[in-house]
Design a protein around this motif. Structure first.
Motif, mmCIF file in Angstrom:
data_model
loop_
_atom_site.group_PDB
_atom_site.id
_atom_site.type_symbol
_atom_site.label_atom_id
_atom_site.label_comp_id
_atom_site.label_asym_id
_atom_site.label_seq_id
_atom_site.Cartn_x
_atom_site.Cartn_y
_atom_site.Cartn_z
ATOM 1 N N PRO A 157 0.806 -1.219 0.000
ATOM 2 C CA PRO A 157 0.000 0.000 0.000
ATOM 3 C C PRO A 157 0.841 1.273 0.000
ATOM 4 C CG PRO A 157 0.041 -0.964 2.183
ATOM 5 C CD PRO A 157 0.741 -1.937 1.283
ATOM 6 N N ASP A 158 0.273 2.317 -0.573
ATOM 7 C CA ASP A 158 0.839 3.662 -0.531
ATOM 8 C C ASP A 158 -0.022 4.468 0.430
ATOM 9 O OD1 ASP A 158 1.630 6.281 -0.871
ATOM 10 O OD2 ASP A 158 1.466 6.277 -3.057
ATOM 11 N N ASN A 159 0.512 4.776 1.602
ATOM 12 C CA ASN A 159 -0.294 5.452 2.616
ATOM 13 C C ASN A 159 -0.685 6.874 2.234
ATOM 14 O OD1 ASN A 159 -0.737 3.698 5.105
ATOM 15 N ND2 ASN A 159 1.451 3.375 4.713
ATOM 16 N N ASP A 160 -0.131 7.376 1.153
ATOM 17 C CA ASP A 160 -0.542 8.686 0.647
ATOM 18 C C ASP A 160 -1.622 8.570 -0.426
ATOM 19 O OD1 ASP A 160 1.260 10.156 2.257
ATOM 20 O OD2 ASP A 160 2.898 9.728 0.854
ATOM 21 N N ALA A 161 -1.979 7.332 -0.777
ATOM 22 C CA ALA A 161 -2.972 7.124 -1.847
ATOM 23 C C ALA A 161 -3.592 5.739 -1.696
ATOM 24 C CB ALA A 161 -2.322 7.284 -3.216
ATOM 25 N N GLY A 180 -12.118 8.861 6.680
ATOM 26 C CA GLY A 180 -11.619 10.224 6.514
ATOM 27 C C GLY A 180 -10.292 10.497 7.189
ATOM 28 N N LYS A 181 -9.846 9.591 8.051
ATOM 29 C CA LYS A 181 -8.538 9.750 8.705
ATOM 30 C C LYS A 181 -7.382 9.350 7.793
ATOM 31 C CE LYS A 181 -10.341 8.947 13.368
ATOM 32 N NZ LYS A 181 -10.131 8.244 14.664
ATOM 33 N N TYR A 182 -7.706 8.727 6.666
ATOM 34 C CA TYR A 182 -6.679 8.230 5.751
ATOM 35 C C TYR A 182 -6.607 9.105 4.501
ATOM 36 C CZ TYR A 182 -6.780 3.936 8.543
ATOM 37 O OH TYR A 182 -6.712 3.028 9.563
ATOM 38 N N ALA A 183 -5.452 9.033 3.836
ATOM 39 C CA ALA A 183 -5.302 9.669 2.518
ATOM 40 C C ALA A 183 -5.788 8.675 1.474
ATOM 41 C CB ALA A 183 -3.842 10.045 2.274
ATOM 42 N N VAL A 184 -6.981 8.900 0.961
ATOM 43 C CA VAL A 184 -7.654 7.928 0.105
ATOM 44 C C VAL A 184 -7.542 8.347 -1.362
ATOM 45 C CG1 VAL A 184 -9.840 6.805 -0.435
ATOM 46 C CG2 VAL A 184 -9.236 7.299 1.946
ATOM 47 N N LYS A 185 -7.032 7.434 -2.165
ATOM 48 C CA LYS A 185 -6.975 7.664 -3.598
ATOM 49 C C LYS A 185 -8.294 7.315 -4.266
ATOM 50 C CE LYS A 185 -4.630 6.033 -7.799
ATOM 51 N NZ LYS A 185 -3.612 5.092 -8.332
ATOM 52 N N ASP A 186 -8.894 6.196 -3.818
ATOM 53 C CA ASP A 186 -10.128 5.748 -4.455
ATOM 54 C C ASP A 186 -10.949 4.956 -3.452
ATOM 55 O OD1 ASP A 186 -11.980 5.483 -6.456
ATOM 56 O OD2 ASP A 186 -11.034 3.733 -7.364
ATOM 57 N N MET A 187 -12.274 5.058 -3.567
ATOM 58 C CA MET A 187 -13.209 4.346 -2.708
ATOM 59 C C MET A 187 -14.058 3.420 -3.559
ATOM 60 S SD MET A 187 -13.720 4.584 0.604
ATOM 61 C CE MET A 187 -15.429 4.103 0.472
ATOM 62 N N THR A 188 -14.236 2.206 -3.076
ATOM 63 C CA THR A 188 -15.094 1.244 -3.743
ATOM 64 C C THR A 188 -16.111 0.732 -2.744
ATOM 65 O OG1 THR A 188 -13.306 0.536 -5.205
ATOM 66 C CG2 THR A 188 -15.174 -0.953 -4.985
#
Length: 265
Positions: A157-161, A180-188
């Protein structure tokens, strides 16, 4: 334990149950009832449960069996037991959204060590092989003859994405706040135990569940994720999620690929 025999039987029964479920799913109408806990149950749940239970009891008569649809099976205190959710994602089934699965798992000393997750409407099947490595079998599927498989493994994982997957039918504000506490690149969004499998294949990094689940909902997906290098921990203290608990109810949990910097509650 003959894991080779176990995996063969679990795979075969999952496919046979999936075929029965799809016969009902593709019909013009089907019966839906409400259980004592207010959750829905369909004739497909009951038919798949009967098929899987009969098959497992025939093949492994001395092993304890826990299934969602048989309340009298829920008092076992065995250290080793089979656990079944014949149709996980009943709401997805009722609404004809396709995100439902057949789940069969083996639990040993509180840990799901072998499991199969079959999504018949999606044409995807995941299971742990005799050595405990998770694979995805390529369709079309034949209950008697295993097809070609590919090993699956969690991604780095990339914790920035981060790629996050969450429940389709049980999403709430608490879950959104935690994500919302994470840096999310994409949500499924996905239904049923497919969420574990998406982490197992590297299609997602993180699956938090802040809601009610039972051990039969999670054991097979947990086994598949573990066999792909992933982990499942309690939400509150990040200790491993264990099985065989009194009442078989799970606490909130987080399923993830190692390397995700988990956030506190």
């Amino acid at each position: 334990m003959n894991y080779s025999e176990l995996v063969t039987v679990m795979r075969k029964l999952a496919l046979e149950a999936g075929d029965r479920i799809m016969q009902i799913y593709d019909a013009d109408d089907f019966d839906v009832k409400v259980k004592s806990d207010a959750s829905p149950v369909t004739e497909a749940d009951e038919a798949a449960d009967a098929l899987i239970s009969a098959g497992l009891r025939s093949a492994f008569p001395d092993m304890a069996l826990v299934t969602e649809e048989q309340a009298d099976s829920h008092d076992t205190q065995a250290m080793t037991f089979l656990i079944v959710d014949p149709l996980d994602g009943t709401k997805e089934f009722i609404n004809r959204r396709g995100d439902f699965t057949v789940n069969i798992a083996l639990v040993e000393d509180g840990v799901p060590t072998r499991g199969v997750v079959y999504a018949p409407a999606k044409g995807r099947m995941f299971y742990t092989d005799a050595l405990g490595q998770s694979v995805e079998e390529q369709g079309p599927f034949d209950a008697e003859t295993p097809g070609q498989t590919r090993p699956i493994h969690v991604t780095r994982p990339d914790n920035d994405a981060l790629m996050v997957v969450a429940s389709k039918s049980h999403r709430d504000q608490a879950t959104d706040d935690y994500i919302g506490k994470y840096a999310v690149k994409d949500m499924t969004s996905a239904g049923s135990s497919l969420k574990f499998c998406l982490v197992a294949t590297g299609e997602a990094d993180l699956y938090p569940r802040l809601g009610r689940t039972m051990e039969w909902d999670t054991a097979a997906g947990h086994a598949v994720l573990a066999g792909a290098g992933g982990q499942v921990v309690r939400f509150d203290d990040h200790t491993p999620l264990s099985y065989g608990k009194t009442g078989f109810a799970n606490p909130f949990f987080i399923a993830y690929a190692p390397g995700v910097a988990l956030k506190g509650a």
